[in-house]
Each structure stands twice: as C-alpha cells, then as structure tokens.
Design a protein around this motif. Structure first.
Motif, PDB file in Angstrom:
ATOM      1  N   MET A 138     -18.188  74.316  39.478  1.00  0.00           N
ATOM      2  CA  MET A 138     -17.293  75.212  40.217  1.00  0.00           C
ATOM      3  C   MET A 138     -17.112  76.538  39.487  1.00  0.00           C
ATOM      4  SD  MET A 138     -14.558  72.325  41.518  1.00  0.00           S
ATOM      5  CE  MET A 138     -13.460  73.444  42.403  1.00  0.00           C
ATOM      6  N   ALA A 139     -17.038  76.488  38.163  1.00  0.00           N
ATOM      7  CA  ALA A 139     -16.916  77.729  37.396  1.00  0.00           C
ATOM      8  C   ALA A 139     -18.164  78.591  37.553  1.00  0.00           C
ATOM      9  CB  ALA A 139     -16.678  77.402  35.924  1.00  0.00           C
ATOM     10  N   LEU A 140     -19.336  77.952  37.528  1.00  0.00           N
ATOM     11  CA  LEU A 140     -20.583  78.689  37.726  1.00  0.00           C
ATOM     12  C   LEU A 140     -20.629  79.293  39.127  1.00  0.00           C
ATOM     13  CD1 LEU A 140     -23.414  79.506  36.797  1.00  0.00           C
ATOM     14  CD2 LEU A 140     -24.248  77.282  37.612  1.00  0.00           C
ATOM     15  N   THR A 141     -20.201  78.522  40.112  1.00  0.00           N
ATOM     16  CA  THR A 141     -20.180  79.022  41.491  1.00  0.00           C
ATOM     17  C   THR A 141     -19.227  80.203  41.619  1.00  0.00           C
ATOM     18  OG1 THR A 141     -20.660  76.802  42.318  1.00  0.00           O
ATOM     19  CG2 THR A 141     -19.747  78.377  43.885  1.00  0.00           C
ATOM     20  N   PHE A 142     -18.066  80.105  40.996  1.00  0.00           N
ATOM     21  CA  PHE A 142     -17.111  81.218  41.011  1.00  0.00           C
ATOM     22  C   PHE A 142     -17.739  82.478  40.419  1.00  0.00           C
ATOM     23  CE2 PHE A 142     -14.048  83.728  38.533  1.00  0.00           C
ATOM     24  CZ  PHE A 142     -13.202  84.151  39.553  1.00  0.00           C
ATOM     25  N   GLY A 143     -18.423  82.336  39.295  1.00  0.00           N
ATOM     26  CA  GLY A 143     -19.051  83.481  38.658  1.00  0.00           C
ATOM     27  C   GLY A 143     -20.105  84.134  39.537  1.00  0.00           C
ATOM     28  N   LEU A 166     -18.363  85.823  42.556  1.00  0.00           N
ATOM     29  CA  LEU A 166     -17.682  87.037  42.104  1.00  0.00           C
ATOM     30  C   LEU A 166     -18.680  88.156  41.836  1.00  0.00           C
ATOM     31  CD1 LEU A 166     -15.053  88.439  41.261  1.00  0.00           C
ATOM     32  CD2 LEU A 166     -15.398  87.502  38.942  1.00  0.00           C
ATOM     33  N   LEU A 167     -19.783  87.827  41.181  1.00  0.00           N
ATOM     34  CA  LEU A 167     -20.812  88.823  40.901  1.00  0.00           C
ATOM     35  C   LEU A 167     -21.401  89.369  42.200  1.00  0.00           C
ATOM     36  CD1 LEU A 167     -22.607  90.289  38.830  1.00  0.00           C
ATOM     37  CD2 LEU A 167     -24.160  88.323  38.912  1.00  0.00           C
ATOM     38  N   GLY A 168     -21.672  88.493  43.145  1.00  0.00           N
ATOM     39  CA  GLY A 168     -22.206  88.941  44.425  1.00  0.00           C
ATOM     40  C   GLY A 168     -21.234  89.818  45.185  1.00  0.00           C
ATOM     41  N   ALA A 201     -16.882  88.437  50.304  1.00  0.00           N
ATOM     42  CA  ALA A 201     -16.177  87.154  50.292  1.00  0.00           C
ATOM     43  C   ALA A 201     -15.022  87.127  51.282  1.00  0.00           C
ATOM     44  CB  ALA A 201     -15.667  86.861  48.882  1.00  0.00           C
ATOM     45  N   ASP A 202     -14.445  88.291  51.585  1.00  0.00           N
ATOM     46  CA  ASP A 202     -13.316  88.339  52.522  1.00  0.00           C
ATOM     47  C   ASP A 202     -13.735  87.957  53.942  1.00  0.00           C
ATOM     48  OD1 ASP A 202     -11.625  89.168  50.500  1.00  0.00           O
ATOM     49  OD2 ASP A 202     -12.011  91.304  50.857  1.00  0.00           O
ATOM     50  N   ALA A 203     -15.038  88.038  54.210  1.00  0.00           N
ATOM     51  CA  ALA A 203     -15.521  87.713  55.551  1.00  0.00           C
ATOM     52  C   ALA A 203     -15.372  86.240  55.873  1.00  0.00           C
ATOM     53  CB  ALA A 203     -16.989  88.121  55.693  1.00  0.00           C
ATOM     54  N   VAL A 204     -15.062  85.442  54.866  1.00  0.00           N
ATOM     55  CA  VAL A 204     -14.923  84.003  55.083  1.00  0.00           C
ATOM     56  C   VAL A 204     -13.810  83.687  56.076  1.00  0.00           C
ATOM     57  CG1 VAL A 204     -13.262  83.612  53.208  1.00  0.00           C
ATOM     58  CG2 VAL A 204     -14.826  81.793  53.875  1.00  0.00           C
ATOM     59  N   VAL A 205     -12.860  84.617  56.232  1.00  0.00           N
ATOM     60  CA  VAL A 205     -11.754  84.406  57.167  1.00  0.00           C
ATOM     61  C   VAL A 205     -12.269  84.229  58.598  1.00  0.00           C
ATOM     62  CG1 VAL A 205      -9.662  85.426  58.140  1.00  0.00           C
ATOM     63  CG2 VAL A 205     -10.149  85.678  55.706  1.00  0.00           C
ATOM     64  N   ASN A 206     -13.355  84.878  58.930  1.00  0.00           N
ATOM     65  CA  ASN A 206     -13.894  84.822  60.288  1.00  0.00           C
ATOM     66  C   ASN A 206     -15.038  83.819  60.458  1.00  0.00           C
ATOM     67  OD1 ASN A 206     -12.178  86.980  61.170  1.00  0.00           O
ATOM     68  ND2 ASN A 206     -13.543  88.423  60.125  1.00  0.00           N
ATOM     69  N   TYR A 212     -16.416  75.821  48.662  1.00  0.00           N
ATOM     70  CA  TYR A 212     -15.486  76.619  49.474  1.00  0.00           C
ATOM     71  C   TYR A 212     -14.298  77.073  48.634  1.00  0.00           C
ATOM     72  CZ  TYR A 212     -13.550  78.177  53.963  1.00  0.00           C
ATOM     73  OH  TYR A 212     -13.096  78.937  55.012  1.00  0.00           O
ATOM     74  N   ALA A 213     -13.812  76.190  47.776  1.00  0.00           N
ATOM     75  CA  ALA A 213     -12.656  76.535  46.945  1.00  0.00           C
ATOM     76  C   ALA A 213     -12.935  77.765  46.090  1.00  0.00           C
ATOM     77  CB  ALA A 213     -12.288  75.343  46.061  1.00  0.00           C
ATOM     78  N   MET A 214     -14.136  77.879  45.553  1.00  0.00           N
ATOM     79  CA  MET A 214     -14.462  79.015  44.698  1.00  0.00           C
ATOM     80  C   MET A 214     -14.628  80.302  45.511  1.00  0.00           C
ATOM     81  SD  MET A 214     -14.281  77.870  41.667  1.00  0.00           S
ATOM     82  CE  MET A 214     -12.862  77.009  42.407  1.00  0.00           C
ATOM     83  N   VAL A 215     -15.166  80.196  46.718  1.00  0.00           N
ATOM     84  CA  VAL A 215     -15.251  81.369  47.585  1.00  0.00           C
ATOM     85  C   VAL A 215     -13.846  81.836  47.962  1.00  0.00           C
ATOM     86  CG1 VAL A 215     -16.043  82.242  49.824  1.00  0.00           C
ATOM     87  CG2 VAL A 215     -17.505  80.709  48.491  1.00  0.00           C
ATOM     88  N   ALA A 216     -12.955  80.885  48.230  1.00  0.00           N
ATOM     89  CA  ALA A 216     -11.576  81.226  48.594  1.00  0.00           C
ATOM     90  C   ALA A 216     -10.856  81.913  47.439  1.00  0.00           C
ATOM     91  CB  ALA A 216     -10.831  79.965  49.013  1.00  0.00           C
TER      92      ALA A 216
END
Length: 313
Positions: free
Chosen positions: A184-189, A192-194, A202-207, A259-263
């Motif tokens: 999860m930490a790797l996914t977060f990184g 975040l980099l992307g 990442a904000d587009a996840v709302v839709n 999903y948690a890391m994208v959120a």
C-alpha cells in the motif's frame, strides 16, 4: 491417485511395506533397495487413492519416516491400470472429498511465507487495482483480484486456528501484516508521483462509478467474503483446486487496498475509510468461513499427525 515416495532407513523398510500392503487403497508398490543417498536407505514407491493417502501417510509418520527419511506426494494425472482402479474402488469415500491433512499443511505453509515473490505479487496487484480505480476500469480491478496472492496466508491462518498450529498462524499473520502495508505504501508513492507529474488526476476518482463497489462496504460484503472463504477452503481441501480462480475474482481485498491509497492522494477520507472497512471485512470473513469449513471437515476425518510442528521442507 497420488504417487507416494518414501525414503526409508533399511531397518524400517519392512514395516513401511507392511503398511502399504495392508491398505486396499495402494497399487503399484515398488522397492528400490539401497538407492537413496541422502539420507541413506531404500526408496519405496506406490500409487495410492487420494481418499486413502491421509491414513497411509499417518502410518508412515508413525514409523518416524518424516524425520529419519522422507515422504513426498504428487498428483497422478492419468493412471491406466486395473490395479489403480481397484485401489480407488476399495478405498472408502470419494477422492474429491478426501482431505490429505499433511498436504494441506505443506501447501498452506509454503504459500504463507513472507518472501520477495509474495511481496512482488501483492504490490503488483495493488498497483493494478489503483490503475483500475483511476481509469474506472472494472476489468483491471478483476485482473488485480486474480494476481493478488493473499488467499494463501488467509487460508493458512484458518488452518492454523483450527488445528492449533500457532506457528502457521504466526507465519501467515506476519506475511499479511508486512506485505499489505509495504504494498500500500508503494502504491501510494506511485499514485502520488503520477498525480504530481500530471500523468493522471486522482481527484477524478469521485466520478468513477464503475468501481464504487470497492469502497462501499455493507452486509453483502461480508456475505461475499464468507462464501469466498468457504469455497476457497473447499477447493484447497479437495481435488477441485480450479475453483480457486473464482474465489480470487469474488473478493475485494486487494482492490480495497489499492482504492484506499488513491483516496488518500485525492484527499477523500470517507472513501479511504470505506476501503479500509471493505478490506477488514473481507479478511475476517474469508478466515472465519474457511475455518468453519475446515472444522466441519475435521469432524469427519481426523489425523493424528496434524499436531506435528510445521515442516520447513
């Protein structure tokens, strides 16, 4: 059928042969005198009906062959033999329903070890899940489910709890407790980099509503986890291992972690908490159902060698 190979000290070979000859579920008994080099001894081979394997292995373990020699089992895909057919007919029960407890312990013990391969698969699965969330792709989410290796340790925890094999519980628990946070930490990184570099928003996840099921935890989430855990343990304790693919696709453990890391990157804390809730519900539900199935099967078939320490071989 299963092919059994036992390396026996010369003074135990006769007793091992007596065990195999005495069981009607044995066919194609062969002895190679003095061919074993390390450890030294004789090699005894036989094909055994799956429903007879647990009893035979227990009897060989009672001769201490698992310490003074060695016992291996492997599946026989095709056996064209009247003797093999007779052995399967004579053995009580059905092969698909038989639990080979030592095979189960060995399999779950191997699949629950924390190693680089396990970490790599879980990290890749979490990254795939994050991509699926960011692109609103249910297909990619399904791919992440299939790649995820987490069912092995979950099954191992259930086996360890039911058989009171606390070494197995610790091993599997450690694998999950380390691998999930690291992945999860790797996914977060990466997310975040992307986001910082403009690769995606990442904000587009709302839709992205096609993947809302990942973070929307509810009673049905527990029902699915329970059914998946039951099906998974049935598959692992029988000859129907192909059903495990369906189990992987049905649970949202890895997708929830991704999903948690994208959120988090999007700053959507409600979806973050929902994803974590989904992850916890799935983990608990799978273990609980798998343990219940195993307890029911254990009532029907008990094995005295189940209490032996976990082999590292």
């Amino acid at each position: 059928m299963l092919h059994l190979r036992a390396v026996c000290p010369p003074d135990r070979t006769g007793e091992a042969l007596d065990v195999l000859r005495a069981h009607a579920g044995t066919a194609h008994l062969v002895v190679h005198r003095g061919v074993a080099v390390s450890p030294e001894g004789d090699l005894v081979e036989a094909d055994v009906a799956r429903e007879a394997a647990d009893e035979i292995v227990d009897a060989l373990c009672a001769l201490d062959l698992d310490h003074s020699g060695g016992i291996t089992l492997e599946a026989v895909d095709t056996a064209l033999s009247d003797a093999a057919d007779a052995a399967e007919e004579a053995a009580p029960g059905e092969g698909a329903d038989a639990v080979v407890w030592q095979e189960l312990l060995g399999r779950t013990g191997e699949e629950s070890r924390l190693n680089a391969t396990f970490l790599a698969f879980l990290a890749i699965a979490c990254l795939l899940a994050a991509v699926g969330v960011l692109t609103d792709s249910a297909v990619t989410i399904v791919g992440a489910m299939v790649v995820g290796p987490e069912f092995g340790p979950l099954a191992a925890i259930a086996v360890g709890l039911v058989l009171r094999r606390w070494d197995l519980v610790r091993q599997a628990g450690t694998a999950l407790a380390v691998a999930f946070p690291v992945s999860m930490a790797l996914t977060f990184g990466v997310v975040l980099l992307g986001s910082v570099t403009g690769l995606f928003d990442a904000d587009a996840v709302v839709n992205n509503h096609q993947v809302d099921f990942v973070y929307k935890v509810g009673p049905l989430s527990l029902v699915v986890a329970l059914l998946a855990g039951a099906a998974g343990m049935l598959a692992m304790t029988s000859a129907k291992s192909a059903a495990l693919v369906g189990v992987f696709i049905s649970v949202t453990t890895v997708p929830a972690a991704g999903y948690a890391m994208v959120a988090v990157v999007a700053g959507d804390w409600l979806r973050f908490l929902g994803s974590l809730g989904q992850l916890v519900v799935n983990l608990i539900g799978i273990v609980a159902a798998a343990a219940i199935v195993l307890m029911l099967r254990r009532r029907v078939q008990r094995s005295p060698s189940m209490e032996r320490p976990l082999s590292r071989g």
